[in-house]
Scaffold this motif. Structure first.
Motif, short mmCIF file in Angstrom:
data_model
loop_
_atom_site.label_atom_id
_atom_site.label_comp_id
_atom_site.label_asym_id
_atom_site.label_seq_id
_atom_site.Cartn_x
_atom_site.Cartn_y
_atom_site.Cartn_z
N SER A 1 18.92 2.79 -41.27
CA SER A 1 19.18 3.90 -40.36
C SER A 1 19.47 3.39 -38.95
CB SER A 1 18.01 4.89 -40.32
OG SER A 1 16.83 4.27 -39.82
N PHE A 2 20.34 4.14 -38.26
CA PHE A 2 20.68 3.87 -36.87
C PHE A 2 20.48 5.14 -36.05
CE2 PHE A 2 23.40 0.69 -38.97
CZ PHE A 2 23.16 -0.43 -38.20
N PHE A 3 20.24 4.96 -34.77
CA PHE A 3 20.30 6.11 -33.86
C PHE A 3 21.68 6.20 -33.22
CE2 PHE A 3 19.94 8.08 -29.66
CZ PHE A 3 19.53 9.35 -30.06
N SER A 4 22.23 5.07 -32.81
CA SER A 4 23.46 5.04 -32.04
C SER A 4 24.70 4.91 -32.91
CB SER A 4 23.43 3.89 -31.04
OG SER A 4 24.69 3.71 -30.43
N PRO A 5 25.76 5.65 -32.58
CA PRO A 5 27.04 5.47 -33.29
C PRO A 5 27.59 4.05 -33.19
CG PRO A 5 27.07 7.51 -32.03
CD PRO A 5 25.82 6.77 -31.62
N SER A 6 27.28 3.35 -32.09
CA SER A 6 27.80 2.00 -31.94
C SER A 6 27.22 1.05 -32.97
CB SER A 6 27.52 1.46 -30.53
OG SER A 6 26.14 1.40 -30.27
N GLY A 7 26.09 1.40 -33.55
CA GLY A 7 25.55 0.63 -34.67
C GLY A 7 26.06 1.15 -36.00
N TYR A 8 25.94 2.46 -36.17
CA TYR A 8 26.32 3.07 -37.46
C TYR A 8 27.79 2.87 -37.78
CZ TYR A 8 27.27 6.55 -41.02
OH TYR A 8 27.68 7.16 -42.17
N GLU A 9 28.67 3.15 -36.84
CA GLU A 9 30.10 3.12 -37.14
C GLU A 9 30.58 1.72 -37.50
OE1 GLU A 9 32.00 5.68 -37.55
OE2 GLU A 9 30.45 7.10 -36.95
N ILE A 10 29.95 0.69 -36.93
CA ILE A 10 30.39 -0.68 -37.20
C ILE A 10 29.76 -1.24 -38.47
CG2 ILE A 10 30.32 -3.05 -36.30
CD1 ILE A 10 30.56 -1.87 -33.49
N ARG A 11 28.54 -0.79 -38.80
CA ARG A 11 27.83 -1.38 -39.93
C ARG A 11 27.55 -0.38 -41.06
NH1 ARG A 11 29.72 -5.34 -38.54
NH2 ARG A 11 28.76 -7.09 -37.43
N LYS A 12 28.28 0.71 -41.12
CA LYS A 12 28.02 1.72 -42.15
C LYS A 12 28.38 1.23 -43.55
CE LYS A 12 32.39 4.04 -40.99
NZ LYS A 12 32.97 5.29 -40.43
N ASN A 13 29.14 0.14 -43.65
CA ASN A 13 29.50 -0.41 -44.95
C ASN A 13 28.86 -1.78 -45.22
OD1 ASN A 13 31.28 1.77 -45.68
ND2 ASN A 13 32.78 0.93 -44.23
#
Length: 414
Positions: free
Chosen positions: A85-97
């Protein structure tokens, strides 16, 4: 009770602010929309019979920090599903895969209903939080369910709410961790001051993370072609205030045989175009490099993500952005591991590794154009100073590895 009520009101206000900001800010919009989908994703991907691990990171930096531990657990717990899980989009969007996890989601806001619903679905056998992103309600629910949780690479400061009279909910959250691994002795002392004693000073897992970069192939043929065996200055994660200094130096002082690679933090097309326009020397963009003879360019602008760590391996000198303004210093350990001197801005108080590297003699802090020109000019012209500073950074990184081993030993998977 009153402090808890204030915290809950704060969460509601945060929710309202995020929704309001999402109307004007694309990054906030992605986070708001992403959190709406979290439970649907989890219910589709996680079965009641699944064994799971849960890793939580605030953003991309914390993900990179925890990655060596995550990799080891991924290898050890082969039959478990891993939720990241991430809080920030800058983490999620880059590592969602990322291959590290089976499911990647935004963590819902810290409310009782969200915490119960999340943990009912995920039911983690082990939870790992990284550095500082403490969610009191989620952690209290974990403790209530007697589920294991640890905090790694924790770094605390005396002025944080945990150590203030009004910080009781956050302090209680810390006691939900069965063990906390801190980066330094001062963090351990602060935990001891609130009677938390299940602490190990393990150091920062980022040192292990960046050291692992040396074990892979960092070859990038197009960078080698551009560099053309010349002295190369690489500016990573730059912001406008640092870029203006670079531009002035390149346009007015740089020797014709020097090469510069700039990897801006902001990738918006108009920002890249503005940067390119201001440079009065032959410049090539990553996105257009196939149409150029790279060795003839003086500046290479990296208008893509995911390459900077490898690109640092070609540097003779590095500049790392973020500390000249208020955005926060970016990762200085990534270039340091390659044994090169580093220049940063002067706002690095919240980054103990930067202070340590400066004290060790491999990093240099500047606050204006004159200082930037002087330091960079000295490193360019004096090979002995340049190499000595680089060796100091390399030695410092080696000295501070080992945090991951301590975490894995505690978890008894080594």
């Amino acid at each position: 009770m009153i402090v808890g009520l204030i915290y809950n009101i704060g969460i509601q206000l945060t929710d309202a602010a995020l929704h309001g900001g999402a109307l004007m800010n694309d990054k906030l919009r992605k986070g708001v929309e992403g959190r709406k989908n979290t439970f649907n994703i989890l219910e589709k991907q996680i079965k009641p019979s699944d064994k799971t691990l849960w890793f939580h990171c605030a953003s991309l930096g914390e993900y990179e920090q925890g990655l060596p531990v995550f990799k080891a657990l991924r290898t050890h717990y082969k039959t478990h599903k891993i939720v990241l899980s991430f809080f920030s989009p800058s983490g999620y969007e880059i590592r969602k895969n990322t291959a590290i996890a089976d499911v990647v989601v935004y963590l819902p806001l810290d409310t009782k209903n969200n915490a119960k619903r999340f943990l009912d679905i995920v039911n983690p056998e082990l939870t790992i939080f990284v550095k500082y992103d403490i969610w009191p309600v989620f952690l209290k629910e974990l403790k209530k369910r007697k589920q294991r949780a640890i905090l790694i690479s924790a770094a605390f400061r005396e002025n944080q709410s945990f150590f203030k009279w009004y910080g009781k909910p956050l302090r209680e959250a810390l006691f939900a961790f069965e063990h906390i691994f801190t980066q330094n002795e001062s963090s351990k002392a602060l935990l001891n001051s609130i009677n938390y004693d299940k602490v190990t000073v393990s150091g920062d897992t980022r040192y292990d993370r960046v050291t692992s970069q040396l074990d892979i192939d960092n070859t990038l043929d197009f960078i080698a072609e551009f560099k053309d065996q010349k002295l190369c200055i690489i500016a990573g994660s730059t912001w406008s205030e640092g870029e203006s200094m670079l531009i002035n130096f390149i346009n007015e002082q740089a020797d014709k045989d020097l090469k510069f690679i700039i990897a801006p933090h902001q990738m918006k097309a108009e920002k890249i175009e503005q940067l390119q326009r201001q440079l009065q020397v032959p410049t090539v963009l990553f996105s257009e490099m196939e149409n150029h003879k790279l060795s003839e360019a003086k500046v290479f602008i990296v208008n893509t993500i995911g390459l900077l760590t490898k690109i640092y391996s070609y540097a003779d000198i590095a500049y790392v952005g973020g500390a000249l303004g208020s955005t926060g210093l970016h990762n200085t350990l990534e270039p340091a591991v390659f044994g090169i001197p580093i220049i940063i801005g002067n706002h690095f108080d919240k980054f103990p590794e930067a202070k340590a590297l400066i004290d060790h003699g491999g990093m240099f802090s500047i606050s204006n154009q004159k200082a930037f020109n002087e330091i960079l000019g000295k490193l360019i012209s004096n090979k002995d100073i340049r190499l000595e500073a680089g060796h100091k950074n390399e030695a410092f990184i080696k000295k501070n590895t080992g945090a991951v081993v301590q975490v894995l030993n505690y978890l008894r998977i080594l």
